[in-house]
Design a protein around this motif. Structure first.
Motif, PDB file in Angstrom:
ATOM      1  N   LEU A 204       0.827  -1.211   0.000  1.00 33.54           N
ATOM      2  CA  LEU A 204       0.000   0.000   0.000  1.00 33.54           C
ATOM      3  C   LEU A 204       0.861   1.259   0.000  1.00 33.54           C
ATOM      4  O   LEU A 204       1.826   1.376   0.759  1.00 33.54           O
ATOM      5  CB  LEU A 204      -0.899  -0.002   1.240  1.00 33.54           C
ATOM      6  CG  LEU A 204      -1.737   1.247   1.501  1.00 33.54           C
ATOM      7  CD1 LEU A 204      -2.748   1.465   0.382  1.00 33.54           C
ATOM      8  CD2 LEU A 204      -2.453   1.137   2.855  1.00 33.54           C
ATOM      9  N   ALA A 205       0.502   2.192  -0.865  1.00 39.39           N
ATOM     10  CA  ALA A 205       1.179   3.490  -0.921  1.00 39.39           C
ATOM     11  C   ALA A 205       0.132   4.586  -1.048  1.00 39.39           C
ATOM     12  O   ALA A 205      -0.954   4.377  -1.600  1.00 39.39           O
ATOM     13  CB  ALA A 205       2.146   3.538  -2.095  1.00 39.39           C
ATOM     14  N   ILE A 206       0.484   5.766  -0.555  1.00 42.53           N
ATOM     15  CA  ILE A 206      -0.438   6.900  -0.525  1.00 42.53           C
ATOM     16  C   ILE A 206       0.058   7.996  -1.454  1.00 42.53           C
ATOM     17  O   ILE A 206       1.224   8.415  -1.384  1.00 42.53           O
ATOM     18  CB  ILE A 206      -0.580   7.464   0.910  1.00 42.53           C
ATOM     19  CG1 ILE A 206      -0.994   6.349   1.884  1.00 42.53           C
ATOM     20  CG2 ILE A 206      -1.579   8.609   0.930  1.00 42.53           C
ATOM     21  CD1 ILE A 206      -2.310   5.686   1.583  1.00 42.53           C
ATOM     22  N   HIS A 207      -0.831   8.439  -2.322  1.00 38.83           N
ATOM     23  CA  HIS A 207      -0.549   9.571  -3.220  1.00 38.83           C
ATOM     24  C   HIS A 207      -1.416  10.730  -2.745  1.00 38.83           C
ATOM     25  O   HIS A 207      -2.626  10.766  -3.023  1.00 38.83           O
ATOM     26  CB  HIS A 207      -0.884   9.192  -4.665  1.00 38.83           C
ATOM     27  CG  HIS A 207      -0.606  10.263  -5.657  1.00 38.83           C
ATOM     28  ND1 HIS A 207      -1.543  11.182  -6.062  1.00 38.83           N
ATOM     29  CD2 HIS A 207       0.522  10.561  -6.349  1.00 38.83           C
ATOM     30  CE1 HIS A 207      -1.016  11.998  -6.960  1.00 38.83           C
ATOM     31  NE2 HIS A 207       0.237  11.642  -7.143  1.00 38.83           N
ATOM     32  N   PRO A 208      -0.855  11.689  -2.006  1.00 37.82           N
ATOM     33  CA  PRO A 208      -1.691  12.724  -1.373  1.00 37.82           C
ATOM     34  C   PRO A 208      -2.456  13.601  -2.360  1.00 37.82           C
ATOM     35  O   PRO A 208      -3.530  14.101  -2.023  1.00 37.82           O
ATOM     36  CB  PRO A 208      -0.670  13.562  -0.584  1.00 37.82           C
ATOM     37  CG  PRO A 208       0.523  12.676  -0.427  1.00 37.82           C
ATOM     38  CD  PRO A 208       0.561  11.834  -1.661  1.00 37.82           C
ATOM     39  N   GLU A 209      -1.916  13.772  -3.551  1.00 38.56           N
ATOM     40  CA  GLU A 209      -2.571  14.639  -4.529  1.00 38.56           C
ATOM     41  C   GLU A 209      -3.649  13.862  -5.293  1.00 38.56           C
ATOM     42  O   GLU A 209      -3.665  12.637  -5.299  1.00 38.56           O
ATOM     43  CB  GLU A 209      -1.532  15.191  -5.513  1.00 38.56           C
ATOM     44  CG  GLU A 209      -0.436  16.011  -4.855  1.00 38.56           C
ATOM     45  CD  GLU A 209      -0.983  17.211  -4.116  1.00 38.56           C
ATOM     46  OE1 GLU A 209      -1.910  17.851  -4.650  1.00 38.56           O
ATOM     47  OE2 GLU A 209      -0.495  17.487  -3.003  1.00 38.56           O
ATOM     48  N   PRO A 210      -4.551  14.591  -5.966  1.00 36.04           N
ATOM     49  CA  PRO A 210      -5.602  13.905  -6.727  1.00 36.04           C
ATOM     50  C   PRO A 210      -5.014  13.052  -7.844  1.00 36.04           C
ATOM     51  O   PRO A 210      -3.950  13.341  -8.385  1.00 36.04           O
ATOM     52  CB  PRO A 210      -6.437  15.060  -7.303  1.00 36.04           C
ATOM     53  CG  PRO A 210      -6.125  16.237  -6.444  1.00 36.04           C
ATOM     54  CD  PRO A 210      -4.723  16.063  -5.987  1.00 36.04           C
ATOM     55  N   ASP A 211      -5.718  11.960  -8.175  1.00 39.91           N
ATOM     56  CA  ASP A 211      -5.332  11.151  -9.312  1.00 39.91           C
ATOM     57  C   ASP A 211      -5.652  11.904 -10.599  1.00 39.91           C
ATOM     58  O   ASP A 211      -6.324  12.941 -10.582  1.00 39.91           O
ATOM     59  CB  ASP A 211      -6.079   9.813  -9.279  1.00 39.91           C
ATOM     60  CG  ASP A 211      -5.386   8.757 -10.104  1.00 39.91           C
ATOM     61  OD1 ASP A 211      -4.246   8.409  -9.761  1.00 39.91           O
ATOM     62  OD2 ASP A 211      -5.981   8.291 -11.092  1.00 39.91           O
ATOM     63  N   PHE A 212      -5.159  11.368 -11.726  1.00 42.69           N
ATOM     64  CA  PHE A 212      -5.261  12.086 -13.004  1.00 42.69           C
ATOM     65  C   PHE A 212      -6.669  12.591 -13.282  1.00 42.69           C
ATOM     66  O   PHE A 212      -6.865  13.749 -13.653  1.00 42.69           O
ATOM     67  CB  PHE A 212      -4.805  11.172 -14.144  1.00 42.69           C
ATOM     68  CG  PHE A 212      -4.968  11.799 -15.509  1.00 42.69           C
ATOM     69  CD1 PHE A 212      -3.995  12.651 -16.003  1.00 42.69           C
ATOM     70  CD2 PHE A 212      -6.088  11.540 -16.285  1.00 42.69           C
ATOM     71  CE1 PHE A 212      -4.149  13.253 -17.249  1.00 42.69           C
ATOM     72  CE2 PHE A 212      -6.248  12.127 -17.531  1.00 42.69           C
ATOM     73  CZ  PHE A 212      -5.278  12.981 -18.018  1.00 42.69           C
ATOM     74  N   GLY A 213      -7.664  11.755 -13.102  1.00 44.96           N
ATOM     75  CA  GLY A 213      -9.029  12.125 -13.459  1.00 44.96           C
ATOM     76  C   GLY A 213      -9.589  13.284 -12.675  1.00 44.96           C
ATOM     77  O   GLY A 213     -10.558  13.922 -13.113  1.00 44.96           O
ATOM     78  N   ALA A 214      -8.993  13.590 -11.518  1.00 41.16           N
ATOM     79  CA  ALA A 214      -9.502  14.676 -10.677  1.00 41.16           C
ATOM     80  C   ALA A 214      -8.629  15.923 -10.732  1.00 41.16           C
ATOM     81  O   ALA A 214      -8.816  16.850  -9.948  1.00 41.16           O
ATOM     82  CB  ALA A 214      -9.613  14.185  -9.232  1.00 41.16           C
ATOM     83  N   ARG A 215      -7.681  15.966 -11.665  1.00 39.80           N
ATOM     84  CA  ARG A 215      -6.753  17.094 -11.728  1.00 39.80           C
ATOM     85  C   ARG A 215      -7.238  18.227 -12.622  1.00 39.80           C
ATOM     86  O   ARG A 215      -6.578  19.262 -12.729  1.00 39.80           O
ATOM     87  CB  ARG A 215      -5.386  16.616 -12.239  1.00 39.80           C
ATOM     88  CG  ARG A 215      -4.697  15.657 -11.302  1.00 39.80           C
ATOM     89  CD  ARG A 215      -3.423  15.117 -11.919  1.00 39.80           C
ATOM     90  NE  ARG A 215      -2.908  13.988 -11.158  1.00 39.80           N
ATOM     91  CZ  ARG A 215      -1.924  13.204 -11.566  1.00 39.80           C
ATOM     92  NH1 ARG A 215      -1.336  13.434 -12.736  1.00 39.80           N
ATOM     93  NH2 ARG A 215      -1.522  12.187 -10.827  1.00 39.80           N
TER      94      ARG A 215
END
Length: 382
Positions: A204-215
């Motif tokens: 498991l890893a966390i990407h704090p920023e929005p994923d591509f579709g929400a940018r």
């Protein structure tokens, strides 16, 4: 013994994010040796000279390429070339692994040196996977039921692969410029080379920023911008991934999906009937001698032997393609032999050394061309 791991981090001008990733990697519970390589994709201030990274980069190998645009594929390859581990763990410079990430991912490699492991990446304020990814993993049982379309579920932000297999595949395709696509293309080649796909939720890893579709903004301008980015990716993939879901019908690409070797036939008109039937799909037809007059201007028909096509059809008899859907359903990832010794083999079956299974023409969506054939009746449908 746990294998040595090289963690490869593509990076561009995000020192705060990189510090967090490096801190998380130092907190891993992995029982083997880990080395870390940061691959700088031409940041304005090189990572090695960024004052705020001075302490964080202690003991880390840093390599850098010139800024020639977004070149994540090339950066990952550059990092892999500097890695010494038996396993490469690719983690993006803004994606923070939880303490058990490496242990969970590498554990899935220990019984197969051709395994590709995808971790679980949660993004944005809600820390969730994009719906399309979650649905894909659910539908395939976390890739236990992967098939020739599952390259769409291979995500390079959380990707772990044996170093030897990575090198065997030639790494990522450095022809990709701009956002996205290189991980799907890598997954496509890995699958056809016989890879086993695994999705490991515990990695498991966390990407704090929005994923591509929400940018992108939800207005017309945002939709246009998002479409332009994804369309560029799709066009780049269509030239590289020959699977029917990756490219439009009727367009000729440098490499077709299917190679069909057609010998001479005694029956008048049979050869022309067979060749024209296969040209209805993304196929290239090869002849042992001169190309029949009817097809001399068609770049999809040539004298010689098959090239890099995914599916190879070696005809012994005059088998015409009748039902493309049935053919793809039966031939994808298969090795088949018909009663007259005609064969159909996929790249994946060849890579895995699969023994051919018996098949019939109708099961493959084929019918035998009766002869002799009056071509004007065939062409006009009389």
């Amino acid at each position: 013994m746990w294998p040595d791991v090289s963690v490869i981090i593509p990076y561009y001008d995000n020192p705060a994010g990189l510090r967090e990733v490096l801190s998380a990697l130092r907190a891993q519970d992995y029982p083997g040796r880990v080395d870390i390589v940061v691959a700088d994709d031409g940041s304005p201030t090189p990572a090695s000279r960024e004052p705020s990274l001075a302490g964080a980069l202690a003991g880390v190998t840093v390599v850098r390429q010139e800024d020639e645009g977004f070149r994540a594929a090339a950066a990952r390859n550059l990092g892999a070339a500097a890695g010494s581990g038996e396993v490469f763990a690719f983690i993006d410079g803004d994606t923070v692994p939880t303490p058990g990430y490496l242990t969970a991912a590498v554990a899935r490699l220990r019984d197969d040196d051709h395994t590709v492991v995808v971790g679980r990446r949660l993004a944005g304020g809600r820390f969730a996977e994009p719906a399309w990814l979650a649905e894909g993993y659910a539908a395939t049982g976390d890739l236990a039921r992967a098939d020739s379309t599952s390259w769409r579920l291979i995500i390079s932000a959380v990707l772990t692969v044996p170093a030897g297999f990575f090198r065997e595949l030639g790494g990522f395709d450095e022809g990709f410029r701009g956002y996205g696509g290189e991980d799907w293309e890598f997954g496509w080649r890995a699958w056809n080379a016989g890879a086993r796909f695994v999705r490991e939720p515990a990695a498991l890893a966390i990407h704090p920023e929005p994923d591509f579709g929400a940018r992108f903004a939800p207005d017309e301008g945002g939709v246009r911008e998002q479409s332009a980015v994804k369309n560029a990716e799709t066009i780049a993939l269509a030239a590289r991934i020959t699977h029917p879901i990756a490219r439009p019908a009727g367009v000729v690409f440098p490499t077709a999906d299917v190679a069909v070797s057609v010998p001479e036939f005694d029956s008048p008109g049979a050869r022309e009937a067979v060749i024209s039937s296969w040209l209805r799909i993304d196929a290239h037809v090869y002849t042992p001698g001169p190309v029949p007059t009817l097809f001399v201007a068609d770049p999809r028909v040539s004298e010689g032997a098959p090239g890099d096509e995914r599916i190879r059809v070696e005809l012994a008899g005059p088998w015409c393609l009748k039902e493309a859907e049935a053919f793809y359903r039966a031939a994808t990832d298969a090795s088949l032999v018909l009663g007259d010794a005609s064969t159909v083999t996929s790249a994946r079956a060849r890579a895995r050394g699969a023994a051919p299974a018996a098949a019939t023409g109708p099961a493959l969506g084929l019918n035998e061309a009766p002869g002799p054939i009056r071509l004007e009746r065939l062409f006009a449908g009389w």
